[in-house]
Design a protein around this motif. Structure first.
Motif, PDB file in Angstrom:
ATOM      1  N   TYR A 267      12.773  -5.343  -5.814  1.00 16.07           N
ATOM      2  CA  TYR A 267      12.466  -5.940  -7.007  1.00 16.07           C
ATOM      3  C   TYR A 267      11.310  -5.371  -7.707  1.00 16.07           C
ATOM      4  CZ  TYR A 267       8.336  -8.292  -5.033  1.00 16.07           C
ATOM      5  OH  TYR A 267       7.212  -8.608  -4.337  1.00 16.07           O
ATOM      6  N   CYS A 268      10.429  -4.430  -7.248  1.00 16.86           N
ATOM      7  CA  CYS A 268       9.237  -3.819  -7.731  1.00 16.86           C
ATOM      8  C   CYS A 268       9.340  -2.375  -7.763  1.00 16.86           C
ATOM      9  CB  CYS A 268       7.915  -4.289  -7.181  1.00 16.86           C
ATOM     10  SG  CYS A 268       6.530  -3.645  -7.717  1.00 16.86           S
ATOM     11  N   SER A 269       9.082  -1.484  -8.592  1.00 18.07           N
ATOM     12  CA  SER A 269       9.230  -0.089  -8.817  1.00 18.07           C
ATOM     13  C   SER A 269       7.923   0.629  -8.379  1.00 18.07           C
ATOM     14  CB  SER A 269       9.743   0.629  -9.842  1.00 18.07           C
ATOM     15  OG  SER A 269       8.947   0.243 -11.025  1.00 18.07           O
ATOM     16  N   ALA A 270       6.607  -0.126  -8.394  1.00 20.65           N
ATOM     17  CA  ALA A 270       5.378   0.541  -7.915  1.00 20.65           C
ATOM     18  C   ALA A 270       5.352   1.006  -6.773  1.00 20.65           C
ATOM     19  CB  ALA A 270       4.458  -0.380  -8.552  1.00 20.65           C
ATOM     20  N   LYS A 271       4.609   2.150  -6.798  1.00 21.92           N
ATOM     21  CA  LYS A 271       4.348   2.621  -5.527  1.00 21.92           C
ATOM     22  C   LYS A 271       3.323   2.314  -4.584  1.00 21.92           C
ATOM     23  CE  LYS A 271       5.678   7.334  -7.343  1.00 21.92           C
ATOM     24  NZ  LYS A 271       5.041   8.793  -7.630  1.00 21.92           N
TER      25      LYS A 271
ATOM     26  N   GLN B  36       5.655 -16.253   7.443  1.00 20.01           N
ATOM     27  CA  GLN B  36       6.238 -17.534   6.949  1.00 20.01           C
ATOM     28  C   GLN B  36       7.442 -17.182   5.892  1.00 20.01           C
ATOM     29  OE1 GLN B  36       2.946 -17.329   7.543  1.00 20.01           O
ATOM     30  NE2 GLN B  36       3.212 -18.940   9.376  1.00 20.01           N
ATOM     31  N   TYR B  37       7.138 -15.944   5.219  1.00 23.04           N
ATOM     32  CA  TYR B  37       8.225 -15.653   4.412  1.00 23.04           C
ATOM     33  C   TYR B  37       8.686 -14.210   4.118  1.00 23.04           C
ATOM     34  CZ  TYR B  37       5.779 -19.546   2.183  1.00 23.04           C
ATOM     35  OH  TYR B  37       5.108 -20.971   2.019  1.00 23.04           O
ATOM     36  N   PRO B  38       9.494 -13.833   5.358  1.00 23.29           N
ATOM     37  CA  PRO B  38       9.888 -12.497   5.880  1.00 23.29           C
ATOM     38  C   PRO B  38      11.045 -12.173   4.480  1.00 23.29           C
ATOM     39  CG  PRO B  38      10.847 -14.085   7.231  1.00 23.29           C
ATOM     40  CD  PRO B  38       9.962 -14.967   6.644  1.00 23.29           C
ATOM     41  N   GLU B  39      11.524 -13.057   4.146  1.00 27.06           N
ATOM     42  CA  GLU B  39      12.535 -12.734   2.817  1.00 27.06           C
ATOM     43  C   GLU B  39      11.820 -12.291   1.838  1.00 27.06           C
ATOM     44  OE1 GLU B  39      12.427 -17.111   2.434  1.00 27.06           O
ATOM     45  OE2 GLU B  39      11.616 -15.642   3.846  1.00 27.06           O
ATOM     46  N   LEU B  40      10.623 -12.410   1.623  1.00 23.97           N
ATOM     47  CA  LEU B  40       9.904 -11.835   0.391  1.00 23.97           C
ATOM     48  C   LEU B  40       9.173 -10.362   0.445  1.00 23.97           C
ATOM     49  CD1 LEU B  40       7.919 -15.054  -0.775  1.00 23.97           C
ATOM     50  CD2 LEU B  40      10.380 -14.131  -1.382  1.00 23.97           C
ATOM     51  N   LEU B  41       9.467  -9.754   1.931  1.00 21.55           N
ATOM     52  CA  LEU B  41       8.786  -8.662   2.024  1.00 21.55           C
ATOM     53  C   LEU B  41       9.347  -7.374   1.733  1.00 21.55           C
ATOM     54  CD1 LEU B  41       7.522  -9.386   5.883  1.00 21.55           C
ATOM     55  CD2 LEU B  41       6.203  -9.865   3.603  1.00 21.55           C
ATOM     56  N   ASP B  42      10.529  -7.461   1.136  1.00 23.28           N
ATOM     57  CA  ASP B  42      11.392  -6.241   0.625  1.00 23.28           C
ATOM     58  C   ASP B  42      11.171  -5.920  -0.859  1.00 23.28           C
ATOM     59  OD1 ASP B  42      13.266  -4.132   0.087  1.00 23.28           O
ATOM     60  OD2 ASP B  42      15.008  -5.295   0.010  1.00 23.28           O
ATOM     61  N   ILE B  43       9.699  -5.444  -0.993  1.00 22.78           N
ATOM     62  CA  ILE B  43       9.349  -5.427  -2.360  1.00 22.78           C
ATOM     63  C   ILE B  43       9.835  -4.219  -3.154  1.00 22.78           C
ATOM     64  CG2 ILE B  43       7.488  -3.653  -1.805  1.00 22.78           C
ATOM     65  CD1 ILE B  43       5.603  -5.152  -3.709  1.00 22.78           C
ATOM     66  N   GLN B  44      10.692  -3.237  -2.595  1.00 21.45           N
ATOM     67  CA  GLN B  44      11.283  -2.285  -3.342  1.00 21.45           C
ATOM     68  C   GLN B  44      12.544  -2.754  -4.099  1.00 21.45           C
ATOM     69  OE1 GLN B  44      11.685   0.833  -0.290  1.00 21.45           O
ATOM     70  NE2 GLN B  44       9.651   1.469  -0.919  1.00 21.45           N
TER      71      GLN B  44
ATOM     72  N   ASP C 170       0.730  -1.179   0.085  1.00 24.77           N
ATOM     73  CA  ASP C 170      -0.012   0.206  -0.186  1.00 24.77           C
ATOM     74  C   ASP C 170       1.002   1.274   0.038  1.00 24.77           C
ATOM     75  OD1 ASP C 170       1.100   0.186   2.407  1.00 24.77           O
ATOM     76  OD2 ASP C 170      -1.038  -0.196   3.593  1.00 24.77           O
ATOM     77  N   GLY C 171       2.167   1.077  -0.107  1.00 22.08           N
ATOM     78  CA  GLY C 171       3.139   2.213   0.003  1.00 22.08           C
ATOM     79  C   GLY C 171       3.941   2.100   1.206  1.00 22.08           C
ATOM     80  N   GLN C 172       3.427   1.497   2.089  1.00 25.92           N
ATOM     81  CA  GLN C 172       4.143   1.679   3.538  1.00 25.92           C
ATOM     82  C   GLN C 172       4.294   0.237   3.847  1.00 25.92           C
ATOM     83  OE1 GLN C 172       1.350   3.907   5.878  1.00 25.92           O
ATOM     84  NE2 GLN C 172       2.650   5.714   5.450  1.00 25.92           N
ATOM     85  N   GLU C 173       3.253  -0.747   3.838  1.00 23.85           N
ATOM     86  CA  GLU C 173       3.598  -1.872   4.325  1.00 23.85           C
ATOM     87  C   GLU C 173       3.261  -2.880   3.329  1.00 23.85           C
ATOM     88  OE1 GLU C 173       1.715  -4.698   7.913  1.00 23.85           O
ATOM     89  OE2 GLU C 173       0.669  -2.876   7.395  1.00 23.85           O
ATOM     90  N   VAL C 174       4.180  -4.172   3.372  1.00 22.83           N
ATOM     91  CA  VAL C 174       4.085  -5.404   2.325  1.00 22.83           C
ATOM     92  C   VAL C 174       3.432  -6.630   3.103  1.00 22.83           C
ATOM     93  CG1 VAL C 174       5.172  -7.089   0.923  1.00 22.83           C
ATOM     94  CG2 VAL C 174       5.835  -4.477   1.067  1.00 22.83           C
ATOM     95  N   GLN C 175       2.218  -6.868   2.845  1.00 25.80           N
ATOM     96  CA  GLN C 175       1.601  -8.122   3.121  1.00 25.80           C
ATOM     97  C   GLN C 175       1.525  -9.567   2.161  1.00 25.80           C
ATOM     98  OE1 GLN C 175      -1.927  -7.277   5.584  1.00 25.80           O
ATOM     99  NE2 GLN C 175      -1.603  -5.056   5.552  1.00 25.80           N
ATOM    100  N   LEU C 176       1.651 -10.640   2.588  1.00 31.87           N
ATOM    101  CA  LEU C 176       1.433 -11.617   1.755  1.00 31.87           C
ATOM    102  C   LEU C 176       0.090 -12.293   2.407  1.00 31.87           C
ATOM    103  CD1 LEU C 176       4.831 -13.335   1.548  1.00 31.87           C
ATOM    104  CD2 LEU C 176       4.031 -11.672   0.027  1.00 31.87           C
TER     105      LEU C 176
END
Length: 315
Positions: A66-70, A56-64, A39-45
């Motif tokens: 691999y993804c440039s979207a806001k 379960q997958y904390p290593e996948l939360l660094d969205i910035q 949502d621009g601040q928090e990443v959730q799976l």
């Protein structure tokens, strides 16, 4: 902007794959369907049943990374390899973890890859009414692929891909119409899957023992009248000795005197009946004329709702 979990679109099962310039083929990964919300601040799976999986997958939360979207909602599959190919058994090693220390160890012991194949929202704008071709174009614009985050490639020939998947013992293929939109919670011919092996979630209603340890499980599904029907037994698969011993301990307090199935199972004379409580994901080739699975194998023990273990999974 608050982003709430949604139910993803699903393919239907067909044995004949479509052809034509508007159809593309993709590998059907033997993993766990996962949507990423930012949502621009928090990443959730969240998984396909709208259950949270960020822990379960904390290593996948660094969205910035691999993804440039806001802000974005991505659709894909998390997979884990057994050394050769992705398997459901490996990914279940991560799915079942709840303790932080165990999860931290598993990041190295069972590394995962996020295979991204669709995008539902980007920079605050929903893309559901856009054709798949346009959504894929947006994906290529905002995703920077890496070892851990990859875009699922399109292949032009579904039948050719299917034959390659058979040679490598993979799960199957998915055909997608590039001209179609994305329907939340939908399931129709916009996406078509063809599995090399079929799978389902079944309930354990009995076991057999060898030297005091469970060596096979008797499986069942509920029919539309709510009857618990025997569908076969499985003693092969990807379970370790420790998992068989653990199952032996877990079923001991569930032993009952009468068989829970309404029909007569094979191996009834040697079976120990248990209260239908535990579930397992089973892979099989086809159904026999007698209504049982041919060549079933155990992929993993699961924790799905018993009410979902019905013959409707076969549709």
């Amino acid at each position: 902007m608050e982003v709430k979990p949604v139910v993803p679109f699903e393919p239907i099962q067909l044995e004949t794959l479509p052809t034509g310039p508007n159809w593309v083929a993709q590998i059907k990964w033997d993993g766990v369907r996962m949507l990423t919300y930012y949502d621009g601040q928090e990443v959730q799976l969240w998984n396909r049943r709208c259950h949270a999986r960020s822990e379960q997958y904390p290593e996948l939360l660094d969205i910035q990374s691999y993804c440039s979207a806001k802000s974005v909602i991505l659709d894909g599959e998390i997979i884990a390899f057994d050394g050769i190919k992705p398997t459901f058994h490996e990914i279940m090693k991560r799915e079942s973890l709840r303790k932080k220390q165990s999860i931290e160890r598993a990041i190295a012991q069972t590394p995962v890859t996020y295979m991204i194949f669709d995008i539902l929202m980007c920079n605050g704008k929903w893309l559901l009414d856009q054709p798949l071709s346009a959504r894929q174009q947006v994906l290529h614009e905002v995703i920077r692929p890496s070892t851990q985050f990859q875009l699922t490639p399109n292949m032009p020939d579904g039948n050719q891909l299917y034959e390659v998947m058979k040679q490598h013992g993979m799960e199957g293929v998915v055909m997608k119409d590039l001209n179609t939109t994305y329907a939340l919670g939908g399931k129709d011919k916009r996406w078509i899957k063809k599995k090399i092996f079929h799978d389902l979630h079944a309930i354990i209603g009995g076991v057999t023992l060898r030297a005091g340890i469970v060596n096979a499980i008797l499986l069942g599904l509920f029919d539309r009248e709510g009857r618990f029907m025997y569908i076969g037994h499985a003693g092969t698969g990807k379970l370790s000795r420790a998992e068989w011993r653990d199952l032996t301990t877990r079923v001991e307090p569930l032993v009952i005197a009468q068989k829970p199935f309404v029909n007569e199972p094979e191996r009834s004379k040697e079976a120990i009946w248990i209260k239908p409580t535990f579930t397992a994901k089973i892979q099989y080739m086809e159904w026999t004329a007698g209504g049982t699975m041919r060549h079933p194998s155990i992929q993993a023990f699961t924790q799905v709702a018993l009410a979902g273990c019905t013959f409707d999974q076969l549709g």
